[in-house]
Design an enzyme around this catalytic site. Structure first.
Site, PDB file in Angstrom:
ATOM      1  CG  ASP A   1      12.521  -0.376   4.387  1.00 46.62           C
ATOM      2  OD1 ASP A   1      13.303  -0.682   5.296  1.00 46.62           O
ATOM      3  OD2 ASP A   1      11.598  -1.115   4.000  1.00 46.62           O
TER       4      ASP A   1
ATOM      5  CB  CYS B   1      -1.058 -20.230  10.970  1.00 49.69           C
ATOM      6  SG  CYS B   1       0.160 -21.426  11.454  1.00 49.69           S
TER       7      CYS B   1
ATOM      8  CE  LYS C   1      11.725   0.897  11.449  1.00 46.04           C
ATOM      9  NZ  LYS C   1      11.431  -0.548  11.300  1.00 46.04           N
ATOM     10  CG  ASN C   2      14.837  -1.378   9.935  1.00 50.18           C
ATOM     11  OD1 ASN C   2      14.011  -1.352  10.836  1.00 50.18           O
ATOM     12  ND2 ASN C   2      14.513  -1.198   8.670  1.00 50.18           N
TER      13      ASN C   2
ATOM     14  NE  ARG D   1       5.961  -0.177  13.668  1.00 51.20           N
ATOM     15  CZ  ARG D   1       6.101  -1.067  12.680  1.00 51.20           C
ATOM     16  NH1 ARG D   1       5.174  -1.186  11.754  1.00 51.20           N
ATOM     17  NH2 ARG D   1       7.162  -1.849  12.632  1.00 51.20           N
TER      18      ARG D   1
ATOM     19  NE  ARG E   1       4.682 -15.381   2.495  1.00 53.93           N
ATOM     20  CZ  ARG E   1       5.487 -14.367   2.180  1.00 53.93           C
ATOM     21  NH1 ARG E   1       6.677 -14.604   1.670  1.00 53.93           N
ATOM     22  NH2 ARG E   1       5.126 -13.139   2.418  1.00 53.93           N
TER      23      ARG E   1
HETATM   24  C1  EPZ Z   1      13.909  -5.920   7.357  1.00 53.31           C
HETATM   25  O1  EPZ Z   1      12.735  -6.706   7.400  1.00 53.31           O
HETATM   26  C2  EPZ Z   1      13.466  -4.512   7.721  1.00 53.31           C
HETATM   27  N1  EPZ Z   1      12.876  -4.517   9.063  1.00 53.31           N
HETATM   28  C3  EPZ Z   1      12.432  -4.022   6.718  1.00 53.31           C
HETATM   29  O2  EPZ Z   1      12.140  -2.660   7.058  1.00 53.31           O
HETATM   30  C4  EPZ Z   1      13.056  -4.052   5.318  1.00 53.31           C
HETATM   31  O3  EPZ Z   1      12.074  -3.678   4.377  1.00 53.31           O
HETATM   32  C5  EPZ Z   1      13.553  -5.459   5.007  1.00 53.31           C
HETATM   33  O4  EPZ Z   1      14.474  -5.886   6.031  1.00 53.31           O
HETATM   34  C6  EPZ Z   1      14.267  -5.532   3.661  1.00 53.31           C
HETATM   35  O5  EPZ Z   1      15.342  -4.629   3.676  1.00 53.31           O
HETATM   36  C7  EPZ Z   1      13.688  -4.543  10.132  1.00 53.31           C
HETATM   37  O6  EPZ Z   1      14.897  -4.621  10.026  1.00 53.31           O
HETATM   38  C8  EPZ Z   1      13.001  -4.491  11.481  1.00 53.31           C
HETATM   39  P1  EPZ Z   1      13.623  -9.760   4.983  1.00 53.31           P
HETATM   40  P2  EPZ Z   1      12.852  -8.322   7.309  1.00 53.31           P
HETATM   41  O7  EPZ Z   1      13.756 -10.907   5.901  1.00 53.31           O
HETATM   42  O8  EPZ Z   1      14.041  -8.782   8.070  1.00 53.31           O
HETATM   43  C9  EPZ Z   1      10.551 -12.729   2.871  1.00 53.31           C
HETATM   44  C10 EPZ Z   1      10.781  -0.839   7.691  1.00 53.31           C
HETATM   45  O9  EPZ Z   1       9.882  -0.167   7.147  1.00 53.31           O
HETATM   46  N2  EPZ Z   1      10.953 -13.667   3.931  1.00 53.31           N
HETATM   47  O10 EPZ Z   1      14.810  -9.316   4.203  1.00 53.31           O
HETATM   48  O11 EPZ Z   1      11.522  -8.890   7.666  1.00 53.31           O
HETATM   49  C11 EPZ Z   1       9.695 -11.604   3.437  1.00 53.31           C
HETATM   50  O12 EPZ Z   1       8.341 -11.998   3.507  1.00 53.31           O
HETATM   51  C12 EPZ Z   1      10.800  -2.343   7.502  1.00 53.31           C
HETATM   52  O13 EPZ Z   1      11.676  -0.354   8.426  1.00 53.31           O
HETATM   53  C13 EPZ Z   1      10.469 -14.977   3.894  1.00 53.31           C
HETATM   54  O14 EPZ Z   1       9.718 -15.349   3.009  1.00 53.31           O
HETATM   55  O15 EPZ Z   1      13.089  -8.475   5.757  1.00 53.31           O
HETATM   56  C14 EPZ Z   1       9.909 -10.506   2.435  1.00 53.31           C
HETATM   57  O16 EPZ Z   1       9.087 -10.735   1.301  1.00 53.31           O
HETATM   58  C15 EPZ Z   1       9.740  -2.834   6.528  1.00 53.31           C
HETATM   59  N3  EPZ Z   1      10.840 -15.838   4.877  1.00 53.31           N
HETATM   60  C16 EPZ Z   1      11.369 -10.690   2.030  1.00 53.31           C
HETATM   61  O17 EPZ Z   1      11.696 -12.044   2.353  1.00 53.31           O
HETATM   62  C17 EPZ Z   1      11.675 -15.459   5.889  1.00 53.31           C
HETATM   63  O18 EPZ Z   1      11.995 -16.305   6.759  1.00 53.31           O
HETATM   64  C18 EPZ Z   1      12.329  -9.718   2.723  1.00 53.31           C
HETATM   65  O19 EPZ Z   1      12.349 -10.067   4.042  1.00 53.31           O
HETATM   66  C19 EPZ Z   1      12.157 -14.127   5.924  1.00 53.31           C
HETATM   67  C20 EPZ Z   1      11.788 -13.252   4.925  1.00 53.31           C
END
Ligand code: EPZ
Length: 431
Positions: A313, A125, A31-32, A405, A130
């Site tokens: 995950d 927001c 999916k990802n 999903r 964030r």
């Molecule tokens: C991807 O999310 C995956 N989703 C997530 O899978 C997965 O848990 C995550 O990567 C970590 O492996 C998809 O690919 C669609 P991150 P993503 O950017 O890209 C913070 C599932 O169940 N952050 O690595 O959103 C964020 O809040 C989902 O399939 C910022 O603060 O993950 C989080 O705490 C859940 N600012 C952490 O970093 C940003 O600009 C990890 O986020 C971006 C992220």
């Protein structure tokens, strides 16, 4: 238990705890990765063909997003053909982004194609910004002007320029959005502390097939040399390691034996090692594993980290597994704040879990007893379905749409392995 759920449309899984799961299951495409490959197709007018695309709700939503942007998409089995027009749209509406935060991944491609993009930012927001601040700061370093609205964000640029970008956190989405913007930017872009998830290398493989010049995808240092124009391409999505890990846990927690195929075990190295620490037997082969367990699961400590660390995950699924292990386990969640929404639901089933900050302390083994629980999100929802397989009696998992999903036909697949899992879709009425 109905009093917990006022009159509403209730779609749920109904599971009866029973014996061990036995048999084989084949997972679908990741999916990802597939969600981002759909966004990458926007970079080249013409027909891009993706194979091994899972038939799940998030893909349906992302398909609606690219159709909203002017594309035609049609599915033939696990093949998805995306026909991209010469001119794509530049806006994604709130109702689609609200359903799929990951649709923020169109920022890079639309900025590259149109020089402007407006995306709704779901949720509060601050929370919204964030969660995408690293995406936006990367694009800003490539010359984009970012304008924040109350419920949307806009980006504008004449022409994206290569930049040396160091990510403070190895964000998967930020890495992907920067790659998607950099492939046709003017000059060279480097991404330091890039995410190393296998899905990043899968995205880079499609982009390279489209004509991009990318080196280092899958490592923490990626270099992209901008090229003039990309062409549509064909690509097979890599197997879903998280779906595979979910079925591996299902085998272990029900003390069964299941062959899980359709993915690369090298993408689950640490997860398979942890299953062995907990006492499962894991036999690896090219393209899959067989996981089996008898009684006597043992406690283990788990720390989630960006890849190649233990994947967040699979954290809820392992939290369930540890409730059945003898001893005290500590699970530390370092990737998402407060990703312990499953704990209250597992405790309702009889688990002994205490949360302290980003640590969860699990004491086991505990007998779980069926109850009505609610899926708080995708992975926790899947873990609750597995919990129902080990709980005595009947477990109802509501808000089942969360699970749809990311898991195609999970009820049918678990039934094929011997699990008593039904899906119900009722409109509950006030009594
Ligand atoms: C991807 O999310 C995956 N989703 C997530 O899978 C997965 O848990 C995550 O990567 C970590 O492996 C998809 O690919 C669609 P991150 P993503 O950017 O890209 C913070 C599932 O169940 N952050 O690595 O959103 C964020 O809040 C989902 O399939 C910022 O603060 O993950 C989080 O705490 C859940 N600012 C952490 O970093 C940003 O600009 C990890 O986020 C971006 C992220």
């Amino acid at each position: 238990m109905a009093e917990r759920y006022p009159a509403a449309h209730m779609n749920a899984f109904v599971i009866r705890g029973g014996g061990p799961l036995r048999g084989e299951v084949r997972v679908g495409g990741a999916k990802n990765s597939a969600l981002k490959l759909l966004a990458a197709a926007l970079l080249a007018p013409g027909r891009t063909v993706l194979r091994n695309v899972p038939d799940i709700a998030d893909i349906t939503t992302m398909t609606a997003v690219v159709e909203h942007l002017g594309c035609r998409v049609w599915r033939d089995g696990d093949r998805l053909t995306v026909e991209v027009p010469e001119e794509v749209g530049d806006e994604t509406p709130a109702h689609l982004v609200g359903r799929l935060r990951a649709s923020i991944i169109v920022l890079g491609p639309l900025l590259a194609r149109r020089g402007r993009v407006r995306v709704a930012t779901p949720g509060g927001c601050n929370l919204g910004n964030r969660a995408i601040d690293l995406h936006l700061s990367g694009l800003a370093q490539m010359g984009a002007e970012i304008i924040y609205g109350a419920d949307h964000v806009e980006a504008r640029v004449e022409r994206l320029a290569g930049a040396d970008i160091d990510l403070p956190f190895a964000s998967v989405g930020a890495t992907e959005n920067i790659l998607l913007a950099a492939v046709t930017a003017e000059g060279t872009t480097t991404v330091g502390n890039a995410a190393r998830e296998p899905e990043i290398a899968d995205l880079a493989a499609l982009l390279s097939a489209m004509g991009a010049d990318i080196h280092g995808a899958g490592t923490s240092e990626i270099t992209v040399r901008g090229v003039g124009r990309l062409s549509p391409a064909h690509h097979t999505v890599l197997g879903d390691r998280i779906e595979a890990g979910t079925y591996a846990v299902a085998a272990a927690v029900t003390r069964g034996s299941v062959a899980v195929d359709g993915f690369d075990p090298a993408h689950l190295r640490l997860v398979l090692a942890k299953l062995r620490v907990v006492g499962a037997r894991v036999d690896e082969r090219p393209g899959g594993v067989t996981v089996s367990a008898e009684d006597g699961l043992r406690s283990a400590d788990i720390v989630t980290l960006p890849y190649p660390g233990f994947p967040t995950d699979l954290q809820p699924q392992f939290l369930l597994l540890l409730t059945q292990a003898a001893g005290t386990s500590m699970l530390t969640e370092n990737v998402f704040d407060g990703r312990f929404s499953i704990v209250d639901e597992l405790v309702r089933l009889g688990a002994d879990i205490a949360v302290e900050g980003h640590h969860a302390v699990v004491r086991g083994p505990r007998t779980l007893r069926g109850a009505s629980v609610r899926a708080p999100d995708l992975r926790a929802g899947a873990a609750l379905v597995l919990a129902g397989l080990v709980a005595e009696g009947e477990t109802v998992v509501t808000d089942a749409a969360h699970v749809d999903r990311g898991y195609a036909d999970i009820a049918a697949r678990l039934r094929a392995l011997g699990g008593d899992v039904r899906r119900i879709d009722v409109v509950a009425t006030a009594v």
